[in-house]
Design a protein around this motif. Sequence first.
Motif, PDB file in Angstrom:
ATOM      1  N   PRO A  46       0.752  -1.081  -0.048  1.00  0.00           N
ATOM      2  CA  PRO A  46       0.033  -0.007   0.184  1.00  0.00           C
ATOM      3  C   PRO A  46       0.719   1.285   0.144  1.00  0.00           C
ATOM      4  O   PRO A  46       1.795   1.430   0.618  1.00  0.00           O
ATOM      5  CB  PRO A  46      -0.838  -0.080   1.284  1.00  0.00           C
ATOM      6  CG  PRO A  46      -0.400  -1.329   2.169  1.00  0.00           C
ATOM      7  CD  PRO A  46       0.567  -2.051   1.183  1.00  0.00           C
ATOM      8  N   LEU A  47       0.400   2.299  -0.823  1.00  0.00           N
ATOM      9  CA  LEU A  47       0.947   3.582  -0.687  1.00  0.00           C
ATOM     10  C   LEU A  47       0.720   4.606   0.324  1.00  0.00           C
ATOM     11  O   LEU A  47      -0.198   4.455   1.052  1.00  0.00           O
ATOM     12  CB  LEU A  47       0.840   4.169  -2.037  1.00  0.00           C
ATOM     13  CG  LEU A  47       0.950   3.615  -3.549  1.00  0.00           C
ATOM     14  CD1 LEU A  47       0.158   4.380  -4.364  1.00  0.00           C
ATOM     15  CD2 LEU A  47       2.372   3.658  -3.719  1.00  0.00           C
ATOM     16  N   ALA A  48       1.888   5.110   0.678  1.00  0.00           N
ATOM     17  CA  ALA A  48       1.713   6.135   1.917  1.00  0.00           C
ATOM     18  C   ALA A  48       0.621   7.214   1.744  1.00  0.00           C
ATOM     19  O   ALA A  48      -0.079   7.578   2.449  1.00  0.00           O
ATOM     20  CB  ALA A  48       2.796   6.964   2.422  1.00  0.00           C
ATOM     21  N   HIS A  49       0.850   7.723   0.502  1.00  0.00           N
ATOM     22  CA  HIS A  49      -0.137   8.595   0.032  1.00  0.00           C
ATOM     23  C   HIS A  49      -0.796   7.999  -1.341  1.00  0.00           C
ATOM     24  O   HIS A  49      -0.425   8.111  -2.472  1.00  0.00           O
ATOM     25  CB  HIS A  49       0.618  10.094  -0.596  1.00  0.00           C
ATOM     26  CG  HIS A  49       1.466  10.592   0.510  1.00  0.00           C
ATOM     27  ND1 HIS A  49       1.050  10.922   1.778  1.00  0.00           N
ATOM     28  CD2 HIS A  49       2.581  10.814   0.845  1.00  0.00           C
ATOM     29  CE1 HIS A  49       1.684  11.478   2.475  1.00  0.00           C
ATOM     30  NE2 HIS A  49       3.002  11.283   2.076  1.00  0.00           N
ATOM     31  N   LYS A  50      -2.136   7.793  -1.121  1.00  0.00           N
ATOM     32  CA  LYS A  50      -2.970   7.100  -2.071  1.00  0.00           C
ATOM     33  C   LYS A  50      -3.334   8.056  -3.459  1.00  0.00           C
ATOM     34  O   LYS A  50      -3.519   9.196  -2.832  1.00  0.00           O
ATOM     35  CB  LYS A  50      -4.035   6.258  -1.618  1.00  0.00           C
ATOM     36  CG  LYS A  50      -3.826   5.249  -0.728  1.00  0.00           C
ATOM     37  CD  LYS A  50      -5.227   4.579  -0.126  1.00  0.00           C
ATOM     38  CE  LYS A  50      -4.733   3.390   0.938  1.00  0.00           C
ATOM     39  NZ  LYS A  50      -5.914   2.759   1.479  1.00  0.00           N
TER      40      LYS A  50
END
Length: 95
Positions: free
Chosen positions: A46-50
């Motif tokens: 998962p990305l930190a900043h979606k």
Amino acid sequence: MIAKKDDSKTTWIDPDDAPELDDDWFEGAYQYEDDKLVKRGRGRPPLAHKKMPVKVRYDQDVIDAFRESGPGWQTRMNKALRQFLAEHEISELDR
């Protein structure tokens, strides 16, 4: 004469042919606690900043110019918008 096709192939799988559930199988399996996924197998973390999906309307010539640049045109458009934000302050834009 037309030959008869055998379209009725069986899809049944003998349970004795199932793979053994060993440590490697469990290592790659999804793990849940209630309805929450706690461990995932392969794939992108998962990305930190979606990124947010939005519906925006741009002029056709702008879209055509980015699309003509080839695959990755949406990423280049995102970079162009970031560069614009870095060079300009939102308050100085005409509203």
